[in-house]
Design a protein around this motif. Sequence first.
Motif, mmCIF file in Angstrom:
data_model
loop_
_atom_site.group_PDB
_atom_site.id
_atom_site.type_symbol
_atom_site.label_atom_id
_atom_site.label_comp_id
_atom_site.label_asym_id
_atom_site.label_seq_id
_atom_site.Cartn_x
_atom_site.Cartn_y
_atom_site.Cartn_z
ATOM 1 N N MET A 62 0.838 -1.198 0.000
ATOM 2 C CA MET A 62 0.000 0.000 0.000
ATOM 3 C C MET A 62 0.877 1.254 0.000
ATOM 4 N N LEU A 63 0.448 2.266 -0.717
ATOM 5 C CA LEU A 63 1.156 3.538 -0.735
ATOM 6 C C LEU A 63 1.085 4.191 0.639
ATOM 7 N N LYS A 64 2.202 4.796 1.059
ATOM 8 C CA LYS A 64 2.209 5.576 2.295
ATOM 9 C C LYS A 64 2.721 6.972 1.982
ATOM 10 N N LEU A 65 1.978 7.974 2.416
ATOM 11 C CA LEU A 65 2.333 9.362 2.142
ATOM 12 C C LEU A 65 2.533 10.115 3.444
ATOM 13 N N TYR A 66 3.675 10.761 3.561
ATOM 14 C CA TYR A 66 3.933 11.695 4.663
ATOM 15 C C TYR A 66 3.533 13.080 4.175
ATOM 16 N N HIS A 67 2.791 13.791 5.007
ATOM 17 C CA HIS A 67 2.043 14.949 4.518
ATOM 18 C C HIS A 67 1.902 16.000 5.611
ATOM 19 N N CYS A 68 1.787 17.251 5.192
ATOM 20 C CA CYS A 68 1.399 18.357 6.067
ATOM 21 C C CYS A 68 0.182 19.036 5.443
ATOM 22 N N PRO A 69 -0.763 19.488 6.256
ATOM 23 C CA PRO A 69 -1.978 20.083 5.704
ATOM 24 C C PRO A 69 -1.696 21.228 4.725
ATOM 25 N N ASP A 70 -2.279 21.111 3.561
ATOM 26 C CA ASP A 70 -2.221 22.124 2.501
ATOM 27 C C ASP A 70 -0.816 22.389 1.961
ATOM 28 N N ALA A 71 0.157 21.546 2.315
ATOM 29 C CA ALA A 71 1.502 21.667 1.744
ATOM 30 C C ALA A 71 1.515 21.027 0.354
ATOM 31 N N ARG A 72 2.681 21.050 -0.292
ATOM 32 C CA ARG A 72 2.793 20.481 -1.639
ATOM 33 C C ARG A 72 2.285 19.044 -1.699
ATOM 34 N N SER A 73 2.411 18.329 -0.606
ATOM 35 C CA SER A 73 1.973 16.937 -0.575
ATOM 36 C C SER A 73 0.474 16.792 -0.786
ATOM 37 N N LEU A 74 -0.275 17.881 -0.685
ATOM 38 C CA LEU A 74 -1.705 17.825 -0.999
ATOM 39 C C LEU A 74 -1.909 17.377 -2.436
ATOM 40 N N ARG A 75 -0.988 17.708 -3.322
ATOM 41 C CA ARG A 75 -1.078 17.236 -4.707
ATOM 42 C C ARG A 75 -1.220 15.715 -4.751
ATOM 43 N N CYS A 76 -0.393 15.047 -3.974
ATOM 44 C CA CYS A 76 -0.357 13.581 -3.999
ATOM 45 C C CYS A 76 -1.621 13.005 -3.388
ATOM 46 N N LEU A 77 -2.031 13.547 -2.271
ATOM 47 C CA LEU A 77 -3.251 13.093 -1.615
ATOM 48 C C LEU A 77 -4.457 13.283 -2.532
ATOM 49 N N TRP A 78 -4.499 14.389 -3.217
ATOM 50 C CA TRP A 78 -5.560 14.676 -4.182
ATOM 51 C C TRP A 78 -5.592 13.610 -5.267
ATOM 52 N N LEU A 79 -4.422 13.252 -5.800
ATOM 53 C CA LEU A 79 -4.371 12.235 -6.844
ATOM 54 C C LEU A 79 -4.848 10.889 -6.324
ATOM 55 N N PHE A 80 -4.438 10.513 -5.110
ATOM 56 C CA PHE A 80 -4.901 9.241 -4.549
ATOM 57 C C PHE A 80 -6.427 9.180 -4.552
ATOM 58 N N GLU A 81 -7.044 10.304 -4.193
ATOM 59 C CA GLU A 81 -8.504 10.340 -4.136
ATOM 60 C C GLU A 81 -9.115 10.314 -5.538
ATOM 61 N N GLU A 82 -8.488 10.987 -6.487
ATOM 62 C CA GLU A 82 -8.979 10.939 -7.862
ATOM 63 C C GLU A 82 -8.975 9.507 -8.387
ATOM 64 N N LEU A 83 -7.947 8.755 -8.030
ATOM 65 C CA LEU A 83 -7.787 7.394 -8.532
ATOM 66 C C LEU A 83 -8.415 6.353 -7.615
ATOM 67 N N THR A 84 -8.984 6.787 -6.502
ATOM 68 C CA THR A 84 -9.581 5.905 -5.485
ATOM 69 C C THR A 84 -8.619 4.787 -5.088
ATOM 70 N N LEU A 85 -7.380 5.167 -4.806
ATOM 71 C CA LEU A 85 -6.365 4.202 -4.404
ATOM 72 C C LEU A 85 -6.376 4.010 -2.885
ATOM 73 N N PRO A 86 -6.060 2.810 -2.428
ATOM 74 C CA PRO A 86 -5.843 2.638 -0.987
ATOM 75 C C PRO A 86 -4.500 3.260 -0.599
ATOM 76 N N TYR A 87 -4.439 3.881 0.550
ATOM 77 C CA TYR A 87 -3.184 4.501 0.980
ATOM 78 C C TYR A 87 -3.188 4.674 2.489
ATOM 79 N N GLU A 88 -1.988 4.821 3.010
ATOM 80 C CA GLU A 88 -1.794 5.167 4.421
ATOM 81 C C GLU A 88 -1.272 6.599 4.468
ATOM 82 N N LEU A 89 -1.847 7.395 5.343
ATOM 83 C CA LEU A 89 -1.478 8.807 5.423
ATOM 84 C C LEU A 89 -0.942 9.127 6.804
ATOM 85 N N GLU A 90 0.234 9.727 6.830
ATOM 86 C CA GLU A 90 0.773 10.253 8.088
ATOM 87 C C GLU A 90 0.841 11.771 7.968
#
Length: 207
Positions: A1-29
């Motif tokens: 499973m994909l795991k994404l390290y993230h901060c709210p509204d930081a650049r990593s929001l791009r990746c989280l957005w894509l996961f949701e567009e593709l309905t992928l399973p993921y782990e978010l920290e």
Amino acid sequence: MLKLYHCPDARSLRCLWLFEELTLPYELETMPFPPRVAAPHYLEVNPIGTVPYLVDGETTLNESPAILEYVAIKHGSGRCAVKPEEAVYGAWLNWLQFGECALTVPLALYLRFAVFAPEEQRQPRIGADFCDLFSQRVPLVEQALVGQDYLCANRFTVADISVGYALFLCSRIGLAKLLSEPLTAYLARLTSRPAFITARARQKLKG
């Protein structure tokens, strides 16, 4: 499973957005910003202490445009991507990088010099210069959107996520005046997508 390290509204929001567009399973920290200060343990995971940081098995990536391209191609079955045989493939790759390098970087430097620095160390003139640089570049997005809703291939792709995040950040930090009416409308189309709305809801810090 994909795991994404993230901060709210930081650049990593791009990746989280894509996961949701593709309905992928993921782990978010999700961590407070800046993670290298607010979550020192993170440096053991990613020595440069920035987000995003993606873990996919033995593969790790820490640049958001690279993650967008990697996930769209490897895990998206072509969704949100452009194929090499399509005429706009080169433009698609360019917009992926443009959203980060040409648009987001000047905004990040504006924040560094004019907002995040201790008050006595702030340099508003330098911050204004970076805003000017953003203003000089963003009309290219408006030109590319003439006659179409999205940047490439007449469909939503990760190029729109890359560039759209830069426009979102611009608005989020109080610089919406730098966006023309067509760009404001484009941003509204992007941020009204269910995947974007879900991504922002899921990024909230616990506690």
